[in-house]
Motif scaffolding. Structure first.
Motif, short mmCIF file in Angstrom:
data_model
loop_
_atom_site.label_atom_id
_atom_site.label_comp_id
_atom_site.label_asym_id
_atom_site.label_seq_id
_atom_site.Cartn_x
_atom_site.Cartn_y
_atom_site.Cartn_z
N THR A 23 28.76 -10.02 32.40
CA THR A 23 29.95 -10.88 32.27
C THR A 23 30.80 -10.46 31.08
OG1 THR A 23 28.68 -12.53 31.06
CG2 THR A 23 28.97 -12.90 33.42
N ASP A 24 30.17 -10.00 30.01
CA ASP A 24 30.96 -9.48 28.88
C ASP A 24 31.74 -8.25 29.31
OD1 ASP A 24 30.15 -11.42 27.14
OD2 ASP A 24 28.65 -10.19 26.14
N SER A 27 34.64 -9.49 31.48
CA SER A 27 35.70 -10.13 30.70
C SER A 27 36.47 -9.12 29.86
CB SER A 27 35.11 -11.19 29.77
OG SER A 27 34.45 -12.17 30.52
N GLY A 155 36.33 -5.87 36.56
CA GLY A 155 37.19 -6.48 35.54
C GLY A 155 38.37 -5.59 35.18
N ILE A 177 41.41 -11.85 24.10
CA ILE A 177 40.13 -11.96 24.82
C ILE A 177 39.03 -11.26 24.05
CG2 ILE A 177 38.88 -11.25 26.90
CD1 ILE A 177 41.51 -11.74 28.45
#
Length: 187
Positions: A23-24, A27, A155, A177
């Motif tokens: 997820t990092d 993102s 992403g 972000i």
């Protein structure tokens, strides 16, 4: 070949860890993608992230029994600081006048390595944790690398499309972000 209940549990646990680590990458990929990346660059970056998502946990598993929580805290702090630095640089680049040489740019080999390493440092911590348990190291690092690389690529490509909607300020949004994720590691 049928898996036993403990093997299913380990597979599910490792897959959830892989998604959490990815997820990092997802993102941050959106943030970098907003600046505008070519598909070729997205594949290079996500491939390098996948590589580091394999090598760092493998290293972490290897030394986990010896260094435990000390290295985990160092890796998290280093990763958070690096992400904040990269985010500040992106915001600076978005608002600067003229065409100066960038300190960090994902189109350069060094920029790809620095970004990928920063995104993947949390997988070192996960490897250290797994080093304390009897986890299947090969399965873990293959899942981490595959999921991390795929989520990073998704992403980056998503950010690339969203970035065109935001316009010139996409890089600043990407920097924000990066800083927010870096602060999450530091705090």
């Amino acid at each position: 070949m049928e898996l036993s209940l403990p093997q299913w549990g380990q597979l599910f646990t490792l897959l959830m860890i892989a998604v959490a680590l990815g997820t990092d990458a997802f993102s941050l990929g959106i943030g970098i993608g907003m600046r505008g990346v070519l598909v070729r660059e997205a594949l290079k970056i996500s491939g390098m992230i996948g590589f580091f998502h394999v090598m760092l946990p493998l290293l972490g598993i290897t030394v986990g029994r010896y260094l435990g929580s000390l290295v985990e805290n160092i890796a998290v702090i280093t990763g958070g600081g690096l992400l904040c630095f990269l985010g500040l640089n992106m915001i600076y680049q978005a608002f600067r006048s003229g065409k100066e040489v960038r300190v960090f740019h994902t189109a350069t080999p060094l920029g790809i390595v620095v970004f990928s390493l920063g995104v993947s440092l949390d997988s070192l911590s996960a490897g250290l944790s797994l080093g304390l348990f009897e986890a299947d190291a090969i399965l873990a690092v293959l899942l981490f690398g595959t999921v991390g690389g795929l989520m990073a690529c998704t992403g980056l490509l998503l950010g690339r499309n969203v970035g065109s909607w935001i316009g010139d300020y996409g890089e600043a949004v990407g920097g924000i972000i990066l800083i927010s994720l870096g602060l999450r590691f530091l705090l």
